[in-house]
Design an enzyme around this catalytic site. Structure first.
Site, PDB file in Angstrom:
ATOM      1  N   ASP A   1       0.956  -1.109  -0.131  1.00  0.00           N
ATOM      2  CA  ASP A   1      -0.048  -0.020   0.085  1.00  0.00           C
ATOM      3  C   ASP A   1       0.966   1.310  -0.006  1.00  0.00           C
ATOM      4  O   ASP A   1       1.838   1.266   0.617  1.00  0.00           O
ATOM      5  CB  ASP A   1      -1.030  -0.123   1.189  1.00  0.00           C
ATOM      6  CG  ASP A   1      -2.176   1.002   1.147  1.00  0.00           C
ATOM      7  OD1 ASP A   1      -3.175   0.540   0.919  1.00  0.00           O
ATOM      8  OD2 ASP A   1      -1.836   2.403   1.028  1.00  0.00           O
ATOM      9  N   ILE A   2       0.416   2.135  -0.751  1.00  0.00           N
ATOM     10  CA  ILE A   2       1.366   3.535  -0.901  1.00  0.00           C
ATOM     11  C   ILE A   2       1.222   4.380   0.313  1.00  0.00           C
ATOM     12  O   ILE A   2       2.112   5.124   0.508  1.00  0.00           O
ATOM     13  CB  ILE A   2       0.820   4.306  -2.227  1.00  0.00           C
ATOM     14  CG1 ILE A   2       1.879   5.215  -2.598  1.00  0.00           C
ATOM     15  CG2 ILE A   2      -0.408   4.881  -1.940  1.00  0.00           C
ATOM     16  CD1 ILE A   2       1.702   5.735  -4.117  1.00  0.00           C
TER      17      ILE A   2
ATOM     18  N   ASN B   1     -13.034  -2.986   2.488  1.00  0.00           N
ATOM     19  CA  ASN B   1     -13.878  -2.005   2.454  1.00  0.00           C
ATOM     20  C   ASN B   1     -14.770  -1.955   1.450  1.00  0.00           C
ATOM     21  O   ASN B   1     -14.750  -2.225   0.283  1.00  0.00           O
ATOM     22  CB  ASN B   1     -13.093  -0.571   2.537  1.00  0.00           C
ATOM     23  CG  ASN B   1     -12.177  -0.333   3.733  1.00  0.00           C
ATOM     24  OD1 ASN B   1     -12.818  -0.670   4.669  1.00  0.00           O
ATOM     25  ND2 ASN B   1     -11.093   0.086   3.630  1.00  0.00           N
TER      26      ASN B   1
ATOM     27  N   GLY C   1     -15.608   3.793   3.759  1.00  0.00           N
ATOM     28  CA  GLY C   1     -14.533   4.744   3.083  1.00  0.00           C
ATOM     29  C   GLY C   1     -13.904   4.100   2.046  1.00  0.00           C
ATOM     30  O   GLY C   1     -12.606   4.617   1.816  1.00  0.00           O
ATOM     31  N   GLN C   2     -14.514   3.256   1.259  1.00  0.00           N
ATOM     32  CA  GLN C   2     -13.731   2.836   0.036  1.00  0.00           C
ATOM     33  C   GLN C   2     -13.453   3.757  -0.842  1.00  0.00           C
ATOM     34  O   GLN C   2     -14.166   4.591  -1.128  1.00  0.00           O
ATOM     35  CB  GLN C   2     -14.686   1.837  -0.648  1.00  0.00           C
ATOM     36  CG  GLN C   2     -13.917   0.968  -1.867  1.00  0.00           C
ATOM     37  CD  GLN C   2     -15.055  -0.022  -2.413  1.00  0.00           C
ATOM     38  OE1 GLN C   2     -16.155  -0.074  -1.942  1.00  0.00           O
ATOM     39  NE2 GLN C   2     -14.562  -0.845  -3.503  1.00  0.00           N
TER      40      GLN C   2
ATOM     41  N   HIS D   1     -10.408  -5.200  -3.430  1.00  0.00           N
ATOM     42  CA  HIS D   1      -9.268  -5.490  -2.852  1.00  0.00           C
ATOM     43  C   HIS D   1      -9.338  -5.722  -1.470  1.00  0.00           C
ATOM     44  O   HIS D   1     -10.282  -5.257  -0.750  1.00  0.00           O
ATOM     45  CB  HIS D   1      -8.245  -4.315  -3.173  1.00  0.00           C
ATOM     46  CG  HIS D   1      -8.844  -2.946  -2.564  1.00  0.00           C
ATOM     47  ND1 HIS D   1      -9.582  -2.196  -3.247  1.00  0.00           N
ATOM     48  CD2 HIS D   1      -8.354  -2.353  -1.431  1.00  0.00           C
ATOM     49  CE1 HIS D   1      -9.855  -1.140  -2.506  1.00  0.00           C
ATOM     50  NE2 HIS D   1      -9.234  -1.122  -1.532  1.00  0.00           N
TER      51      HIS D   1
ATOM     52  N   HIS E   1      -7.232  -5.557   2.153  1.00  0.00           N
ATOM     53  CA  HIS E   1      -6.212  -5.153   2.766  1.00  0.00           C
ATOM     54  C   HIS E   1      -5.600  -6.004   3.817  1.00  0.00           C
ATOM     55  O   HIS E   1      -6.214  -6.855   4.390  1.00  0.00           O
ATOM     56  CB  HIS E   1      -6.624  -3.938   3.636  1.00  0.00           C
ATOM     57  CG  HIS E   1      -7.027  -2.682   3.077  1.00  0.00           C
ATOM     58  ND1 HIS E   1      -6.323  -1.443   2.706  1.00  0.00           N
ATOM     59  CD2 HIS E   1      -8.317  -2.292   2.632  1.00  0.00           C
ATOM     60  CE1 HIS E   1      -6.954  -0.584   2.263  1.00  0.00           C
ATOM     61  NE2 HIS E   1      -8.201  -1.136   1.924  1.00  0.00           N
TER      62      HIS E   1
HETATM   63  P1  AMP Z   1     -10.029   1.428   0.064  1.00  0.00           P
HETATM   64  O1  AMP Z   1     -10.006   2.875   0.878  1.00  0.00           O
HETATM   65  O2  AMP Z   1     -10.336   0.565   0.675  1.00  0.00           O
HETATM   66  O3  AMP Z   1     -10.545   1.546  -1.164  1.00  0.00           O
HETATM   67  O4  AMP Z   1      -8.216   1.317   0.046  1.00  0.00           O
HETATM   68  C1  AMP Z   1      -7.551   2.011  -1.117  1.00  0.00           C
HETATM   69  C2  AMP Z   1      -6.143   1.633  -0.880  1.00  0.00           C
HETATM   70  O5  AMP Z   1      -5.472   1.955  -1.816  1.00  0.00           O
HETATM   71  C3  AMP Z   1      -5.656   2.659   0.283  1.00  0.00           C
HETATM   72  O6  AMP Z   1      -5.295   2.373   1.448  1.00  0.00           O
HETATM   73  C4  AMP Z   1      -4.636   3.624  -0.609  1.00  0.00           C
HETATM   74  O7  AMP Z   1      -3.445   3.977   0.169  1.00  0.00           O
HETATM   75  C5  AMP Z   1      -4.054   2.577  -1.706  1.00  0.00           C
HETATM   76  N1  AMP Z   1      -3.630   2.987  -2.791  1.00  0.00           N
HETATM   77  C6  AMP Z   1      -4.204   3.929  -3.654  1.00  0.00           C
HETATM   78  N2  AMP Z   1      -3.316   4.309  -4.671  1.00  0.00           N
HETATM   79  C7  AMP Z   1      -2.243   3.237  -4.561  1.00  0.00           C
HETATM   80  C8  AMP Z   1      -1.129   3.175  -5.427  1.00  0.00           C
HETATM   81  N3  AMP Z   1      -0.790   3.889  -6.457  1.00  0.00           N
HETATM   82  N4  AMP Z   1      -0.187   2.083  -5.196  1.00  0.00           N
HETATM   83  C9  AMP Z   1      -0.584   1.484  -3.883  1.00  0.00           C
HETATM   84  N5  AMP Z   1      -1.474   1.810  -2.968  1.00  0.00           N
HETATM   85  C10 AMP Z   1      -2.416   2.597  -3.470  1.00  0.00           C
END
Ligand code: AMP
Ligand code: ZN
Length: 114
Positions: A29-30, A85, A91-92, A98, A100
């Site tokens: 995760d970024i 999520n 908060g998706q 995906h 986590h």
């Molecule tokens: P959600 O809020 O459950 O939809 O999670 C989305 C997740 O994607 C968040 O934890 C972000 O930090 C992660 N995310 C968004 N863009 C990227 C990216 N380019 N590389 C890795 N993780 C990302």
């Protein structure tokens, strides 16, 4: 399609990929929310559990069942938590389903009503 995870899968956006197979990829995760924070992303794009086909469910469960064999490599040998999520209350933010994967530390379980 304007989906960040599909772009990552195609190599159009860089990522730290730690695993991939015919069903899923796992990236870091970024914006990590734990010492270890990965995302398991199905190769096929769909937004929500409600859109999953039987094939999608099989593919995701095959991915989840790989985790025990990957745990040590990913620094998750002491345990991990999986979170999916779904929708606004959760908060998706990325609408490509995906999972986590959180760990690398003791994870508390907050009372979210507070
Ligand atoms: P959600 O809020 O459950 O939809 O999670 C989305 C997740 O994607 C968040 O934890 C972000 O930090 C992660 N995310 C968004 N863009 C990227 C990216 N380019 N590389 C890795 N993780 C990302
Ligand atoms: Zn996508």
């Amino acid at each position: 399609m304007d989906c960040v995870f599909c772009k990552i899968a195609k190599g159009e956006i860089p990522s730290e990929k730690v695993y991939s197979d015919d069903d899923v990829m796992i990236i870091k995760d970024i914006d990590p929310k734990a010492e270890k924070h990965y995302l398991m992303i199905p190769n096929r794009h769909y937004k929500l559990i409600s859109e999953m086909t039987d094939g999608d469910a099989d593919a995701l469960m095959r991915g989840i069942r790989k985790l025990p064999s990957l745990a040590e490599k990913l620094g998750l040998e002491n345990g991990y938590r999986l979170v999916i999520n779904q929708g606004d209350d959760a908060g998706q933010t990325v609408f490509h389903l995906h999972v986590h994967i959180l760990g690398g530390q003791s994870l508390d379980f907050p009372d979210l009503r507070k």
